[in-house]
Design a protein around this motif. Structure first.
Motif, PDB file in Angstrom:
ATOM      1  N   PRO A 147      14.716  -2.726  -8.164  1.00 44.65           N
ATOM      2  CA  PRO A 147      14.277  -2.217  -6.968  1.00 44.65           C
ATOM      3  C   PRO A 147      15.068  -0.618  -7.192  1.00 44.65           C
ATOM      4  N   ALA A 148      16.001  -0.691  -8.296  1.00 43.00           N
ATOM      5  CA  ALA A 148      16.656   0.832  -8.228  1.00 43.00           C
ATOM      6  C   ALA A 148      15.565   1.831  -9.564  1.00 43.00           C
ATOM      7  N   VAL A 149      15.018   1.348 -10.258  1.00 41.54           N
ATOM      8  CA  VAL A 149      14.123   2.236 -10.582  1.00 41.54           C
ATOM      9  C   VAL A 149      12.521   2.689  -9.233  1.00 41.54           C
ATOM     10  N   GLN A 150      11.953   1.508  -8.745  1.00 42.21           N
ATOM     11  CA  GLN A 150      11.079   1.923  -7.529  1.00 42.21           C
ATOM     12  C   GLN A 150      11.841   3.425  -6.440  1.00 42.21           C
ATOM     13  N   ALA A 151      13.085   2.843  -6.495  1.00 41.32           N
ATOM     14  CA  ALA A 151      13.976   3.789  -5.249  1.00 41.32           C
ATOM     15  C   ALA A 151      14.008   5.166  -6.020  1.00 41.32           C
ATOM     16  N   ALA A 152      14.162   5.279  -7.494  1.00 39.22           N
ATOM     17  CA  ALA A 152      14.240   6.504  -8.016  1.00 39.22           C
ATOM     18  C   ALA A 152      13.091   7.428  -8.378  1.00 39.22           C
ATOM     19  N   ARG A 153      11.848   6.676  -8.217  1.00 36.39           N
ATOM     20  CA  ARG A 153      10.183   6.771  -8.362  1.00 36.39           C
ATOM     21  C   ARG A 153      10.117   7.332  -6.809  1.00 36.39           C
ATOM     22  N   PHE A 154      10.388   6.663  -6.020  1.00 34.95           N
ATOM     23  CA  PHE A 154      10.028   6.584  -4.630  1.00 34.95           C
ATOM     24  C   PHE A 154      10.785   8.128  -4.439  1.00 34.95           C
ATOM     25  N   GLU A 155      11.828   8.553  -4.523  1.00 33.37           N
ATOM     26  CA  GLU A 155      12.946   9.856  -3.923  1.00 33.37           C
ATOM     27  C   GLU A 155      12.948  10.750  -4.895  1.00 33.37           C
ATOM     28  N   VAL A 156      11.316  11.009  -6.019  1.00 33.73           N
ATOM     29  CA  VAL A 156      11.073  11.786  -7.207  1.00 33.73           C
ATOM     30  C   VAL A 156      10.054  11.997  -6.511  1.00 33.73           C
ATOM     31  N   ALA A 157       9.334  11.734  -6.078  1.00 34.26           N
ATOM     32  CA  ALA A 157       8.408  12.150  -5.467  1.00 34.26           C
ATOM     33  C   ALA A 157       8.431  12.575  -3.866  1.00 34.26           C
ATOM     34  N   SER A 158       9.432  11.904  -3.226  1.00 31.89           N
ATOM     35  CA  SER A 158       9.618  12.150  -2.077  1.00 31.89           C
ATOM     36  C   SER A 158      10.088  14.006  -1.987  1.00 31.89           C
ATOM     37  N   ARG A 159      10.685  14.247  -2.840  1.00 34.01           N
ATOM     38  CA  ARG A 159      11.552  15.412  -3.171  1.00 34.01           C
ATOM     39  C   ARG A 159      10.046  16.963  -3.390  1.00 34.01           C
ATOM     40  N   TYR A 161       7.041  16.081  -2.750  1.00 36.95           N
ATOM     41  CA  TYR A 161       6.488  16.749  -1.373  1.00 36.95           C
ATOM     42  C   TYR A 161       7.068  17.187  -0.424  1.00 36.95           C
ATOM     43  N   ARG A 162       8.260  17.377  -0.436  1.00 37.34           N
ATOM     44  CA  ARG A 162       8.511  17.638   1.132  1.00 37.34           C
ATOM     45  C   ARG A 162       9.031  19.634   0.035  1.00 37.34           C
ATOM     46  N   GLY A 163       8.998  19.758  -1.438  1.00 35.44           N
ATOM     47  CA  GLY A 163       9.136  20.677  -1.666  1.00 35.44           C
ATOM     48  C   GLY A 163       7.753  21.517  -1.503  1.00 35.44           C
ATOM     49  N   GLY A 164       6.585  20.826  -1.203  1.00 34.73           N
ATOM     50  CA  GLY A 164       5.001  21.533  -0.636  1.00 34.73           C
ATOM     51  C   GLY A 164       4.360  21.526  -1.932  1.00 34.73           C
ATOM     52  N   GLU A 165       4.295  19.707  -2.529  1.00 33.18           N
ATOM     53  CA  GLU A 165       3.019  19.615  -3.638  1.00 33.18           C
ATOM     54  C   GLU A 165       2.507  18.276  -3.050  1.00 33.18           C
ATOM     55  N   VAL A 166       1.432  18.428  -2.207  1.00 38.45           N
ATOM     56  CA  VAL A 166       0.924  17.884  -1.363  1.00 38.45           C
ATOM     57  C   VAL A 166      -0.246  17.138  -2.314  1.00 38.45           C
ATOM     58  N   ALA A 167      -0.278  16.819  -3.157  1.00 43.65           N
ATOM     59  CA  ALA A 167      -0.917  16.263  -4.434  1.00 43.65           C
ATOM     60  C   ALA A 167      -0.280  15.024  -4.322  1.00 43.65           C
ATOM     61  N   LYS A 169       1.488  13.091  -2.580  1.00 49.64           N
ATOM     62  CA  LYS A 169       1.002  11.965  -1.566  1.00 49.64           C
ATOM     63  C   LYS A 169       0.660  10.611  -1.944  1.00 49.64           C
ATOM     64  N   ASP A 170      -0.095  10.822  -2.572  1.00 48.51           N
ATOM     65  CA  ASP A 170      -0.423   9.387  -3.374  1.00 48.51           C
ATOM     66  C   ASP A 170       0.825   8.609  -3.824  1.00 48.51           C
ATOM     67  N   GLU A 171       1.316   9.357  -5.120  1.00 51.46           N
ATOM     68  CA  GLU A 171       2.005   8.543  -5.904  1.00 51.46           C
ATOM     69  C   GLU A 171       3.616   8.641  -4.839  1.00 51.46           C
ATOM     70  N   LEU A 172       2.985   9.234  -3.391  1.00 51.67           N
ATOM     71  CA  LEU A 172       4.823   8.794  -2.979  1.00 51.67           C
ATOM     72  C   LEU A 172       4.859   7.434  -2.036  1.00 51.67           C
ATOM     73  N   LEU A 173       3.128   7.510  -1.568  1.00 50.52           N
ATOM     74  CA  LEU A 173       2.887   6.073  -0.807  1.00 50.52           C
ATOM     75  C   LEU A 173       3.318   4.402  -1.590  1.00 50.52           C
ATOM     76  N   ALA A 174       2.165   4.959  -2.802  1.00 51.25           N
ATOM     77  CA  ALA A 174       2.449   3.904  -4.141  1.00 51.25           C
ATOM     78  C   ALA A 174       4.280   3.598  -3.915  1.00 51.25           C
TER      79      ALA A 174
END
Length: 184
Positions: A147-159, A161-167, A169-174
């Motif tokens: 879970p810690a790895v998946q949380a880190a992965r999600f956090e990076v994708a979230s940052r 996405y919030r920074g403006g990278e719309v592409a 989005k699929d990685e964020l959802l995964a």
């Protein structure tokens, strides 16, 4: 209410008959307690205690850094000392030194998940997104369901996405889906 004589009689009965049998034998000392520490282990323990003292009581980060460096000179593979040293470098405002310490630690302990996650965090703080993604990919390769790895992965994708990278989005959802699946 019991009188003093009755209390004494009950106590004597418990002592005489309450579990002390002729078959009872003294307990053997635990192996860890009877094991004598080597001189190197004693030095490492002293340096760790002094580093903790410098951080917690004296608020002397340079002295604590020196103590953790001494621990790593004695035992280069000690993950706890390496992570503490990197944290102290970050708190001291030396992110390059923290990255260097974590880089050495990943080379010495390539199978330690905590080291890769700490390196990814430090790389993210320094703004090196490509290296951060590589470190997280290495952590995912080591423990894909953690879970810690998946949380880190999600956090990076979230940052990202919030920074403006719309592409992303699929990685964020995964990442969110994998985090939810791994935390069950």
């Amino acid at each position: 209410m019991m009188t003093g004589t009755k209390v004494l009689a009950v106590f004597a009965a418990l002592v005489l008959f309450g579990g002390a049998t002729a078959e009872a034998r003294p307990r053997a000392p635990r192996e860890a307690a009877s094991r004598k520490l080597s001189r190197k282990d004693l030095q490492i323990e002293r340096h760790e205690w002094m580093a903790q003292y410098h951080v917690m009581r004296a608020n002397d980060l340079p002295a604590a850094i020196r103590e953790y460096q001494a621990v790593l000179r004695l035992d280069k593979h000690r993950v706890s000392a390496g992570l503490a040293l990197a944290t102290l470098y970050q708190r001291s405002g030396k992110p390059k030194d923290a990255l260097a310490a974590l880089g050495k630690l990943t080379k010495r302990n390539p199978r330690q998940l905590e080291v890769w996650l700490a390196l990814a965090d430090a790389q993210g703080a320094s703004g090196d997104r490509a290296a951060q993604s590589a470190s997280i990919a290495r952590a995912v390769a080591l423990a894909p369901r953690d879970p810690a790895v998946q949380a880190a992965r999600f956090e990076v994708a979230s940052r990202r996405y919030r920074g403006g990278e719309v592409a992303v989005k699929d990685e964020l959802l995964a990442g969110a889906r994998d985090y939810l699946a791994s935390s069950r």
